[in-house]
Design a protein around this motif. Structure first.
Motif, PDB file in Angstrom:
ATOM      1  N   CYS A 166     -75.185 -24.756  60.271  1.00 16.36           N
ATOM      2  CA  CYS A 166     -76.303 -24.852  61.224  1.00 16.36           C
ATOM      3  C   CYS A 166     -77.066 -26.159  61.106  1.00 16.36           C
ATOM      4  CB  CYS A 166     -77.240 -23.661  61.045  1.00 16.36           C
ATOM      5  SG  CYS A 166     -76.465 -22.084  61.500  1.00 16.36           S
ATOM      6  N   LYS A 196     -75.792 -25.655  66.943  1.00 18.64           N
ATOM      7  CA  LYS A 196     -77.018 -25.164  67.574  1.00 18.64           C
ATOM      8  C   LYS A 196     -77.059 -23.647  67.383  1.00 18.64           C
ATOM      9  CE  LYS A 196     -79.159 -25.160  72.213  1.00 18.64           C
ATOM     10  NZ  LYS A 196     -78.926 -25.567  73.624  1.00 18.64           N
ATOM     11  N   CYS A 197     -77.634 -23.222  66.253  1.00 19.81           N
ATOM     12  CA  CYS A 197     -77.549 -21.819  65.831  1.00 19.81           C
ATOM     13  C   CYS A 197     -78.721 -20.982  66.320  1.00 19.81           C
ATOM     14  CB  CYS A 197     -77.487 -21.735  64.307  1.00 19.81           C
ATOM     15  SG  CYS A 197     -75.978 -22.414  63.599  1.00 19.81           S
ATOM     16  N   SER A 213     -84.544 -20.825  71.353  1.00 20.08           N
ATOM     17  CA  SER A 213     -84.488 -22.227  70.955  1.00 20.08           C
ATOM     18  C   SER A 213     -83.638 -22.340  69.699  1.00 20.08           C
ATOM     19  CB  SER A 213     -85.887 -22.784  70.693  1.00 20.08           C
ATOM     20  OG  SER A 213     -86.513 -22.076  69.638  1.00 20.08           O
ATOM     21  N   ARG A 214     -83.264 -23.543  69.357  1.00 22.89           N
ATOM     22  CA  ARG A 214     -82.425 -23.749  68.181  1.00 22.89           C
ATOM     23  C   ARG A 214     -83.102 -23.200  66.930  1.00 22.89           C
ATOM     24  NH1 ARG A 214     -79.306 -29.322  66.446  1.00 22.89           N
ATOM     25  NH2 ARG A 214     -78.237 -28.442  64.615  1.00 22.89           N
ATOM     26  N   ASP A 215     -82.317 -22.565  66.066  1.00 17.62           N
ATOM     27  CA  ASP A 215     -82.787 -21.915  64.843  1.00 17.62           C
ATOM     28  C   ASP A 215     -83.637 -20.682  65.123  1.00 17.62           C
ATOM     29  OD1 ASP A 215     -81.459 -23.674  63.222  1.00 17.62           O
ATOM     30  OD2 ASP A 215     -83.232 -24.822  62.633  1.00 17.62           O
ATOM     31  N   TYR A 269     -75.256 -22.265  72.280  1.00 22.23           N
ATOM     32  CA  TYR A 269     -75.692 -21.646  71.028  1.00 22.23           C
ATOM     33  C   TYR A 269     -74.517 -21.007  70.291  1.00 22.23           C
ATOM     34  CZ  TYR A 269     -80.602 -22.159  72.288  1.00 22.23           C
ATOM     35  OH  TYR A 269     -81.833 -22.673  72.608  1.00 22.23           O
TER      36      TYR A 269
END
Length: 259
Positions: free
Chosen positions: A59, A63-64, A207-209, A237
């Motif tokens: 990650c 884009k996790c 959103s990312r994370d 994602y």
């Protein structure tokens, strides 16, 4: 899961309104660690690679986003597991003990066997900041004992009911070997059975994370999951469990993680 609302005096109502701004962490200001921080700290300490499971996902590069479900297992969980298997998506399940783990032990075993992260949402959904130390320990220990009997190892993660936590909860969670996980995306699926609305709310906040909070106990949630997965995959994602989101870092007991 929600308790029946109580009638509030004006002063208490003002306090409750103030708490709305702190929905993720109850009424306490809580120091949290972001997934990106956990990864950076691990890299600084010399950790390498990503945690295995559902392929090796790093990650730091990908884009996790993490899909999490609270308060199961339920009669809807088997269908949810079918969807996740079909879509090749891992999830993190924060399970309740009373009336859930007790009632659906075969689903707990299946979650672990199919590569999902099995975690705790306490035994009986008591608000941890409002009960004694002995009660907190019981709320944390009983589901961990039950999960360990079913899958052979104890959870390392827990989610406090309603996200309400404080330094005392952190201390006892650390003693029990548990890190706390909050969230950044909520569909408030306890307020609606409209699957399209649940999907819309998740996509608007993703959103990312990100850590997505859903509940498979509500009838509108599981039907929304395929559309959520497909739409987020189209946006680039990659779905991961919470431990994968933190890797190469590892969740530390007593810490609170939130994007």
């Amino acid at each position: 899961m929600r308790k029946a609302a109580r009638r509030l005096r004006p002063a208490a109502l003002a306090s409750a309104v103030a708490c709305l701004a702190l929905t993720l962490s109850g009424c306490a200001q809580v120091d949290t660690t972001a997934p990106s921080t956990a990864r950076a700290e691990a890299a600084h300490a010399g950790a390498h690679g990503a945690q295995a499971g559902f392929g090796s996902v790093d990650c730091r590069q990908a884009k996790c986003i993490a899909l999490t479900f609270d308060a199961g297992p339920s009669e809807n969980s088997a269908r949810l597991l079918d969807i996740l298997k079909e879509k090749k998506v891992p999830a993190t399940f924060f399970l309740l003990g009373k009336r859930h783990i007790e009632k659906y032990p075969e689903l707990v075993r299946r979650m672990a066997a199919e590569g999902h992260e099995v975690a705790s949402h306490t035994w009986d959904h008591k608000i941890l900041t409002q009960i004694s130390d002995a009660q907190i320990r019981e709320e944390l220990k009983r589901p961990d004992d039950a999960i360990e009997r079913l899958i052979g190892h104890r959870p390392t993660l827990m989610r406090p009911p309603q996200g309400r936590t404080d330094s005392n909860v952190h201390r006892i969670a650390k003693e029990e070997g548990l890190a706390e996980v909050l969230w950044s995306v909520t569909a408030k699926d306890y307020t609606t059975n409209d699957s399209a609305l649940i999907t819309e709310r998740v996509l608007d906040q993703a959103s990312r994370d990100g850590i997505i909070l859903l509940h498979d106990i509500y009838p509108g949630t599981v039907p929304a999951v395929p559309g959520i997965i497909d739409a987020l995959k189209q946006r680039g994602y990659v779905f991961v469990t919470v431990p994968q989101l933190l890797a190469p870092g590892k969740a530390e007991p007593g810490k609170v993680y939130r994007p």
